[in-house]
Structure formats: C-alpha cells, structure tokens
Design a protein around this motif. Structure first.
Motif, PDB file in Angstrom:
ATOM      1  N   VAL A   1       1.076  -1.178  -0.012  1.00  0.00           N
ATOM      2  CA  VAL A   1      -0.185  -0.010   0.119  1.00  0.00           C
ATOM      3  C   VAL A   1       0.833   1.266   0.087  1.00  0.00           C
ATOM      4  CG1 VAL A   1      -1.776   1.264   1.470  1.00  0.00           C
ATOM      5  CG2 VAL A   1      -2.076  -0.996   1.287  1.00  0.00           C
ATOM      6  N   GLU A   2       1.945   1.268   0.724  1.00  0.00           N
ATOM      7  CA  GLU A   2       2.911   2.344   0.830  1.00  0.00           C
ATOM      8  C   GLU A   2       3.485   2.596  -0.403  1.00  0.00           C
ATOM      9  OE1 GLU A   2       7.128   2.978   2.843  1.00  0.00           O
ATOM     10  OE2 GLU A   2       5.541   2.150   4.222  1.00  0.00           O
TER      11      GLU A   2
ATOM     12  N   ILE B   1       2.167   1.655  -3.723  1.00  0.00           N
ATOM     13  CA  ILE B   1       1.364   2.402  -4.438  1.00  0.00           C
ATOM     14  C   ILE B   1       0.850   3.566  -4.213  1.00  0.00           C
ATOM     15  CG2 ILE B   1      -0.990   1.825  -5.286  1.00  0.00           C
ATOM     16  CD1 ILE B   1      -0.643  -1.212  -5.016  1.00  0.00           C
ATOM     17  N   ASP B   2       0.692   3.993  -2.794  1.00  0.00           N
ATOM     18  CA  ASP B   2       0.435   5.261  -2.404  1.00  0.00           C
ATOM     19  C   ASP B   2       1.774   6.233  -3.023  1.00  0.00           C
ATOM     20  OD1 ASP B   2      -1.782   4.711  -1.565  1.00  0.00           O
ATOM     21  OD2 ASP B   2      -1.291   4.743   0.464  1.00  0.00           O
TER      22      ASP B   2
ATOM     23  N   TYR C   1       3.623   5.887  -5.594  1.00  0.00           N
ATOM     24  CA  TYR C   1       3.429   5.843  -6.830  1.00  0.00           C
ATOM     25  C   TYR C   1       2.443   6.830  -7.211  1.00  0.00           C
ATOM     26  CZ  TYR C   1       2.902   4.331 -11.790  1.00  0.00           C
ATOM     27  OH  TYR C   1       3.074   4.159 -13.216  1.00  0.00           O
ATOM     28  N   MET C   2       1.254   6.805  -6.675  1.00  0.00           N
ATOM     29  CA  MET C   2       0.208   7.576  -6.975  1.00  0.00           C
ATOM     30  C   MET C   2       0.478   9.078  -6.648  1.00  0.00           C
ATOM     31  SD  MET C   2      -3.175   5.711  -5.299  1.00  0.00           S
ATOM     32  CE  MET C   2      -3.857   6.969  -5.147  1.00  0.00           C
ATOM     33  N   ALA C   3       1.184   9.450  -5.698  1.00  0.00           N
ATOM     34  CA  ALA C   3       1.822  10.676  -5.354  1.00  0.00           C
ATOM     35  C   ALA C   3       2.703  11.314  -6.594  1.00  0.00           C
ATOM     36  CB  ALA C   3       2.656  10.805  -4.058  1.00  0.00           C
TER      37      ALA C   3
ATOM     38  N   THR D   1      -5.597   8.606  -9.565  1.00  0.00           N
ATOM     39  CA  THR D   1      -6.203   9.064  -8.446  1.00  0.00           C
ATOM     40  C   THR D   1      -6.805   7.612  -7.655  1.00  0.00           C
ATOM     41  OG1 THR D   1      -8.087   9.140  -9.643  1.00  0.00           O
ATOM     42  CG2 THR D   1      -6.735  11.095  -9.331  1.00  0.00           C
ATOM     43  N   SER D   2      -6.420   6.619  -8.092  1.00  0.00           N
ATOM     44  CA  SER D   2      -6.908   5.367  -7.272  1.00  0.00           C
ATOM     45  C   SER D   2      -5.969   4.340  -7.204  1.00  0.00           C
ATOM     46  CB  SER D   2      -8.131   4.854  -7.794  1.00  0.00           C
ATOM     47  OG  SER D   2      -7.893   4.178  -9.312  1.00  0.00           O
ATOM     48  N   ARG D   3      -5.784   3.413  -6.202  1.00  0.00           N
ATOM     49  CA  ARG D   3      -5.114   2.227  -6.152  1.00  0.00           C
ATOM     50  C   ARG D   3      -5.094   1.419  -7.149  1.00  0.00           C
ATOM     51  NH1 ARG D   3      -5.870   2.213   0.235  1.00  0.00           N
ATOM     52  NH2 ARG D   3      -4.185   3.463   0.978  1.00  0.00           N
TER      53      ARG D   3
END
Length: 66
Positions: free
Chosen positions: A25-26, A28-29, A31-33, A38-40
């Motif tokens: 999760v860390e 992916i988050d 990578y999103m940043a 806007t979504s996992r």
C-alpha cells in the motif's frame, strides 16, 4: 456504478478482491503521489501492465527461475 462495471466487463476487465500488505500500500500510494493516478486500482493496473513492456521488470517479476 453499474454502467462503469458493465463497460469494464465488456472491455475484458475482471473484478477481484485482494488484500495488500502495508508495504505494498505504501509503494502504491507513493507511485500515486508521483503520477496522475487517483486510485490504487488505476495505479496497480499501470504497474502490472508495465511489466509486459519493461524488460527489467519482466526479468525481475515474471521470469522463471530454476
């Protein structure tokens, strides 16, 4: 919601439920940043789809080792 699900199903998407570790999760988050996702789900799809095109990622994750 139903329309989106119907479009995704028609496009060949499969809906599954998975449990991600805190480390995943860390990642992916993070990578999103750095990207426009806007979504996992979208970020995870992008990462997994990239494996097919990226020689180094394919070697690391998809290669069969003996």
């Amino acid at each position: 919601m139903r329309n989106r699900a119907a479009r995704e199903k028609a496009a060949g998407f499969k809906h599954i439920t998975i449990a991600l570790s805190p480390k995943a999760v860390e990642l992916i988050d993070g990578y999103m940043a750095r990207t426009e996702f806007t979504s996992r789900q979208a970020a995870l799809n992008a990462i997994l789809e990239r494996i097919a095109d990226d020689m180094f990622m394919r070697q690391e994750f998809a290669a069969v080792s003996t």
